[in-house]
Write a protein that holds these residues in place. Structure first.
Motif, PDB file in Angstrom:
ATOM      1  N   ALA A   1       0.821  -1.205   0.000  1.00  0.00           N
ATOM      2  CA  ALA A   1       0.000   0.000   0.000  1.00  0.00           C
ATOM      3  C   ALA A   1       0.857   1.258   0.000  1.00  0.00           C
ATOM      4  CB  ALA A   1      -0.934  -0.003   1.213  1.00  0.00           C
TER       5      ALA A   1
ATOM      6  N   LEU B   1       2.186   1.572  -3.552  1.00  0.00           N
ATOM      7  CA  LEU B   1       1.144   1.970  -4.496  1.00  0.00           C
ATOM      8  C   LEU B   1       0.678   3.393  -4.258  1.00  0.00           C
ATOM      9  CD1 LEU B   1      -1.128  -1.212  -4.805  1.00  0.00           C
ATOM     10  CD2 LEU B   1       0.491  -0.293  -6.467  1.00  0.00           C
ATOM     11  N   ASN B   2       0.746   3.845  -3.033  1.00  0.00           N
ATOM     12  CA  ASN B   2       0.319   5.213  -2.729  1.00  0.00           C
ATOM     13  C   ASN B   2       1.214   6.249  -3.399  1.00  0.00           C
ATOM     14  OD1 ASN B   2      -1.532   6.935  -1.301  1.00  0.00           O
ATOM     15  ND2 ASN B   2       0.136   7.446   0.097  1.00  0.00           N
TER      16      ASN B   2
ATOM     17  N   ARG C   1      -1.643   2.781  -9.953  1.00  0.00           N
ATOM     18  CA  ARG C   1      -2.339   2.444  -8.714  1.00  0.00           C
ATOM     19  C   ARG C   1      -3.628   1.677  -8.985  1.00  0.00           C
ATOM     20  NH1 ARG C   1      -4.236   7.376  -5.270  1.00  0.00           N
ATOM     21  NH2 ARG C   1      -2.000   7.690  -5.088  1.00  0.00           N
TER      22      ARG C   1
ATOM     23  N   ARG D   1      -3.992  -2.167  -7.941  1.00  0.00           N
ATOM     24  CA  ARG D   1      -4.952  -2.381  -6.855  1.00  0.00           C
ATOM     25  C   ARG D   1      -5.973  -3.440  -7.247  1.00  0.00           C
ATOM     26  NH1 ARG D   1      -7.814   2.933  -5.032  1.00  0.00           N
ATOM     27  NH2 ARG D   1      -8.477   2.785  -7.205  1.00  0.00           N
ATOM     28  N   SER D   2      -6.432  -3.393  -8.488  1.00  0.00           N
ATOM     29  CA  SER D   2      -7.390  -4.406  -8.955  1.00  0.00           C
ATOM     30  C   SER D   2      -6.738  -5.785  -9.030  1.00  0.00           C
ATOM     31  CB  SER D   2      -7.934  -4.010 -10.336  1.00  0.00           C
ATOM     32  OG  SER D   2      -8.591  -2.762 -10.289  1.00  0.00           O
TER      33      SER D   2
ATOM     34  N   TYR E   1      -4.154  -6.948  -7.249  1.00  0.00           N
ATOM     35  CA  TYR E   1      -3.918  -7.485  -5.906  1.00  0.00           C
ATOM     36  C   TYR E   1      -5.221  -7.848  -5.200  1.00  0.00           C
ATOM     37  CZ  TYR E   1       1.051  -6.275  -6.027  1.00  0.00           C
ATOM     38  OH  TYR E   1       2.386  -6.224  -6.329  1.00  0.00           O
ATOM     39  N   PHE E   2      -6.305  -7.138  -5.532  1.00  0.00           N
ATOM     40  CA  PHE E   2      -7.578  -7.390  -4.856  1.00  0.00           C
ATOM     41  C   PHE E   2      -8.299  -8.609  -5.427  1.00  0.00           C
ATOM     42  CE2 PHE E   2     -12.113  -6.577  -3.988  1.00  0.00           C
ATOM     43  CZ  PHE E   2     -12.046  -6.405  -2.615  1.00  0.00           C
TER      44      PHE E   2
ATOM     45  N   GLY F   1      -5.052  -8.872  -0.715  1.00  0.00           N
ATOM     46  CA  GLY F   1      -5.656  -7.788  -1.491  1.00  0.00           C
ATOM     47  C   GLY F   1      -6.608  -6.938  -0.688  1.00  0.00           C
TER      48      GLY F   1
ATOM     49  N   MET G   1      -4.656  -4.711   1.647  1.00  0.00           N
ATOM     50  CA  MET G   1      -3.926  -3.688   0.913  1.00  0.00           C
ATOM     51  C   MET G   1      -4.842  -2.516   0.541  1.00  0.00           C
ATOM     52  SD  MET G   1      -2.275  -3.709  -2.845  1.00  0.00           S
ATOM     53  CE  MET G   1      -3.943  -3.358  -3.368  1.00  0.00           C
ATOM     54  N   VAL G   2      -6.052  -2.822   0.085  1.00  0.00           N
ATOM     55  CA  VAL G   2      -7.007  -1.766  -0.262  1.00  0.00           C
ATOM     56  C   VAL G   2      -7.394  -0.968   0.977  1.00  0.00           C
ATOM     57  CG1 VAL G   2      -9.335  -1.330  -1.121  1.00  0.00           C
ATOM     58  CG2 VAL G   2      -7.866  -2.971  -2.294  1.00  0.00           C
TER      59      VAL G   2
ATOM     60  N   LEU H   1      -4.487   1.230   1.828  1.00  0.00           N
ATOM     61  CA  LEU H   1      -4.361   2.289   0.833  1.00  0.00           C
ATOM     62  C   LEU H   1      -5.370   3.407   1.099  1.00  0.00           C
ATOM     63  CD1 LEU H   1      -2.751   3.070  -1.679  1.00  0.00           C
ATOM     64  CD2 LEU H   1      -4.468   1.905  -3.075  1.00  0.00           C
TER      65      LEU H   1
END
Length: 294
Positions: free
Chosen positions: A98, A101-102, A108, A112-113, A115-116, A175, A178-179, A182
């Motif tokens: 996170a 990615l930030n 990002r 993010r998609s 990893y999720f 994931g 992480m979201v 983030l």
């Protein structure tokens, strides 16, 4: 002079409206949460079955059986090992991702998609995939064989079977956490980092003194949800190992399932479930006390 009433009756319009709107949720909460927990607690003091013979009161006998049963003690140890080995990486790895990615605004959304994605995949389907990957003639051993490493019996060895379940659980939870992290990072005001830079703080000092304190509520939420997800793990064991080999991957929820629906010993299974509930509540309380203090 007219009388002035300072105490409102519970039948006044505001109170009646509040209870009216709360009633459906409270009724559902009582039916599907409070009553099952209360009945589970009662059932843990009984023995018998739900047939014509019925159940009968045995007091603390089921709990004594738990304490004296070496299989239950092994399962409890397995669960503690599995929980610690899953929760800690499931917090550290997503937090690091996170933070990275930030800072990467261009990629990002896509990353993010990606990893999720594991979070929305069925755990049963993921378990079947991992069982195929880690079987003796599977792709993992094929990859190791290309480096001259002999095949490892991942699912048939008492040492290696549990790490497979741990890897799957970390992969599944990564994931989501992480979201969450983030979102928490984006809620920290940039002015705090600007002030830290003016004070001469390096990247590590900014992370330790700005990022972590700003993520305190997010860390509490992620820790509790990850611990609960881990403690209720069932599908991984059921699909991949079935509790074996030699009971080395048997976790508490799967053990309760075996006793209740395999042995039809519902009182004993209810006692084990009550212990699981107590462990969960104590763990959540400890986490709130540790992370929640200012």
């Amino acid at each position: 002079m007219p009388k002035i009433y300072t105490n409102k009756s519970w039948l006044d319009n505001d109170t009646f409206a509040a209870w009216t709107f709360l009633a459906p949720a409270l009724i559902l909460l009582g039916i599907f949460v409070i009553w099952p927990i209360a009945y589970l607690f009662y059932l843990s003091f009984t023995a018998g079955s739900f047939t014509s013979t019925g159940t009968y009161w045995v007091g603390l006998k089921n709990y004594w059986r738990l304490l004296l049963n070496p299989d239950f003690l092994q399962v409890l140890g397995n669960t503690i090992y599995f929980t610690l080995a899953t929760v800690i990486p499931s917090l550290i790895i997503p937090l690091g991702l996170a933070v990275l990615l930030n800072r990467s605004l261009a990629l990002r959304g896509m990353l993010r998609s990606a990893y999720f994605l594991p979070s929305i995949i069925s755990l049963v389907a993921a378990g079947l995939g991992f069982r195929w990957l880690f079987q003796t003639t599977g792709p993992i051993n094929g990859f190791l064989n290309s480096f001259g490493i002999a095949p490892i019996p991942w699912l048939g060895d008492i040492f290696w079977a549990m790490p497979v379940l741990i890897i799957l659980s970390i992969w599944k939870q990564l994931g989501f956490n992480m979201v969450v992290f983030l979102a928490g990072l984006q809620a920290i005001p940039p002015s705090r980092y600007e002030a830290a830079e003016l004070d001469g703080a390096n990247a590590w000092q900014q992370f330790w003194y700005v990022t972590l304190p700003g993520l305190r509520p997010t860390l509490i939420f992620a820790t509790i949800t990850t611990a609960i997800f881990t403690l209720r793990s069932f599908e991984q064991v059921y699909v991949i190992t079935g509790g074996g080999p030699l009971n080395s991957t048997n976790l508490l929820v799967y053990y309760i399932y075996q006793e209740a629906f395999g042995q039809f010993d519902f009182g004993y299974a209810a006692a084990a479930a009550t212990v699981l509930l107590a462990v969960t509540l104590v763990l959540v309380y400890f986490q709130l006390q540790t992370w929640g203090e200012e």
